[in-house]
Design a protein around this motif. Sequence first.
Motif, short mmCIF file in Angstrom:
data_model
loop_
_atom_site.label_atom_id
_atom_site.label_comp_id
_atom_site.label_asym_id
_atom_site.label_seq_id
_atom_site.Cartn_x
_atom_site.Cartn_y
_atom_site.Cartn_z
N ILE A 1 0.93 -1.21 0.11
CA ILE A 1 0.04 0.00 -0.01
C ILE A 1 0.70 1.13 0.10
CG2 ILE A 1 -1.63 1.19 1.49
CD1 ILE A 1 -3.05 -1.42 2.14
N GLU A 2 1.92 1.02 0.80
CA GLU A 2 2.85 2.36 0.69
C GLU A 2 3.40 2.73 -0.70
OE1 GLU A 2 3.26 -0.21 3.01
OE2 GLU A 2 2.33 0.63 4.77
N GLU A 3 3.97 1.51 -1.39
CA GLU A 3 4.48 1.72 -2.83
C GLU A 3 3.34 2.18 -3.74
OE1 GLU A 3 5.78 -2.14 -3.25
OE2 GLU A 3 7.82 -1.68 -2.67
N ILE A 4 2.05 1.59 -3.39
CA ILE A 4 0.89 2.15 -4.35
C ILE A 4 0.74 3.58 -4.32
CG2 ILE A 4 -1.47 2.06 -5.07
CD1 ILE A 4 -1.09 -0.90 -4.39
N ALA A 5 0.72 4.15 -2.85
CA ALA A 5 0.63 5.57 -2.53
C ALA A 5 1.55 6.44 -3.15
CB ALA A 5 0.42 5.61 -1.03
N LYS A 6 2.90 5.88 -3.01
CA LYS A 6 3.89 6.75 -3.62
C LYS A 6 3.65 6.91 -5.07
CE LYS A 6 7.44 6.09 -0.13
NZ LYS A 6 8.72 5.42 0.25
N ILE A 7 3.67 5.82 -5.99
CA ILE A 7 3.46 5.73 -7.22
C ILE A 7 2.23 6.74 -7.77
CG2 ILE A 7 2.92 4.23 -9.19
CD1 ILE A 7 4.30 1.94 -7.77
N LEU A 8 1.37 6.54 -7.19
CA LEU A 8 -0.01 7.34 -7.42
C LEU A 8 0.07 8.92 -6.96
CD1 LEU A 8 -2.62 4.49 -7.33
CD2 LEU A 8 -1.51 5.36 -9.33
N LYS A 9 0.84 8.92 -5.95
CA LYS A 9 1.06 10.31 -5.24
C LYS A 9 -0.06 10.49 -4.56
CE LYS A 9 4.20 12.22 -8.57
NZ LYS A 9 4.37 12.88 -9.88
N LYS A 10 -0.76 9.50 -3.71
CA LYS A 10 -1.85 9.71 -2.81
C LYS A 10 -1.57 9.34 -1.43
CE LYS A 10 -4.83 10.98 -6.08
NZ LYS A 10 -5.22 11.98 -6.19
N GLY A 11 -2.38 9.54 -0.72
CA GLY A 11 -2.38 9.11 0.78
C GLY A 11 -2.38 7.50 1.12
N LYS A 12 -1.39 7.05 2.15
CA LYS A 12 -1.55 5.54 2.29
C LYS A 12 -2.81 5.20 2.82
CE LYS A 12 0.37 4.00 5.93
NZ LYS A 12 1.21 3.68 7.09
#
Length: 156
Positions: free
Chosen positions: A133-144
């Motif tokens: 979830i942290e990686e997805i949040a970084k990739i999509l530039k959204k909050g965890k």
Amino acid sequence: MIAFLLVVSFILHALSLFVIILLYLQLSKVKETEKRQQQMAEEMEQTFSAYLLEWKEENERFLKELTDMLTNRTKADRKQSSSKADATSTKEEALPNYFPNVDDVKDIVDIRHQAMPSLVEEAWQLFEQGKTIEEIAKILKKGKTEIELLLKFHQK
């Protein structure tokens, strides 16, 4: 012996009178709190009703301008057959505040370009690839937390 019983009786009476006074004070505090809560509820109700009234007036004004605009548009459409120049000037006058840049809007749809995947689809693709979830949040530039909730609500 009677004197002792009388003293004990007076002490118990005084103690019970003291407890009654304390209970009365607590009851008055509860009543004051209830009054304040009732006043706050009335104020909130008045605020909401005023807000809804303003909202209703704004909607009525919008609907009135929209109907006026539609009647002007139908008049302009009737005049268009006689003269196109007159119709465009009345059309511009018929679109006041709500639609200032109507002529800039283009009604062309290009079906050759594939639509961009939505945020949900992108998140699911990354999640299925094994990303955290942290990686997805970084990739999509959204909050965890946002990504976590997005995945929870859109489970397949």
